[in-house]
Design an enzyme around this catalytic site. Sequence first.
Site, mmCIF file in Angstrom:
data_model
loop_
_atom_site.group_PDB
_atom_site.id
_atom_site.type_symbol
_atom_site.label_atom_id
_atom_site.label_comp_id
_atom_site.label_asym_id
_atom_site.label_seq_id
_atom_site.Cartn_x
_atom_site.Cartn_y
_atom_site.Cartn_z
ATOM 1 N N GLN A 137 0.836 -1.202 0.000
ATOM 2 C CA GLN A 137 0.000 0.000 0.000
ATOM 3 C C GLN A 137 0.871 1.251 0.000
ATOM 4 O O GLN A 137 1.193 1.778 -1.056
ATOM 5 C CB GLN A 137 -0.944 -0.029 1.201
ATOM 6 N N ASP A 138 1.280 1.707 1.177
ATOM 7 C CA ASP A 138 2.197 2.852 1.217
ATOM 8 C C ASP A 138 3.364 2.524 2.137
ATOM 9 O O ASP A 138 3.345 1.526 2.848
ATOM 10 C CB ASP A 138 1.480 4.146 1.626
ATOM 11 N N PRO A 139 4.418 3.339 2.114
ATOM 12 C CA PRO A 139 5.622 3.007 2.890
ATOM 13 C C PRO A 139 5.356 3.001 4.395
ATOM 14 O O PRO A 139 4.422 3.642 4.889
ATOM 15 C CB PRO A 139 6.602 4.131 2.516
#
Length: 221
Positions: A62-64
Amino acid sequence: MPKLTWQLLLSQEKNLPYFKNIFTILNQQKKSGKIIYPKQNDIFNVFRFTAFESIKVVIIGQDPYHGYNQAHGLAFSVPHGIPLPPSLKNIYKELETDIPGFIKPQHGCLSSWSKEGVFLLNSILTVEQGKSRSHAHIGWELFTDKVIHTLNTYRQNLVFLLWGKHAQQKSHIINNQKHHILITSHPSPISAKYGFLGCKHFSKTNTFLANQNQHIINWQL
């Protein structure tokens, strides 16, 4: 068409308004004192570590990670010396039961997978410190959807590992007649017990690759 490389794709995209706007937003946030992860030099590491023609497996995150120095441009991975995040602990737990002889490493750096042909792509490439999904709507997914579309179009017989609802939303970009898609829950502690643990995606990936006369992935880190 010239040989497709990540450099070619990036050179085309970086001149588009949406892409320029992403970095306008990032620069504005930095000027206002916000801390952005990963470091600017690491944002595109996934493209540096795995050449377009070398990719065999795509894992979509998804995101970091948004903790101190956790993110370094590879989905689910953290640099050496950083404690293992919970999702990565569950990934290792599944590997221990799925891959005979797998020994859980003392680090969370997955860069050796990248060199094996595993493309560790977050759909959102930056995040503000301490704020999950804070960059979900600045334009990154326009870019990473283009990346997935490009892989879908110009490669074949890739294995896509889609863990959790966010990754599974990308399945509409992927032609399951050309590629092999494996779907289960996200490895986070909240959802891992609903399918991820016991999914055997790592051995299933290697079975598919072997059946395609491709070299299998060495999952040991």
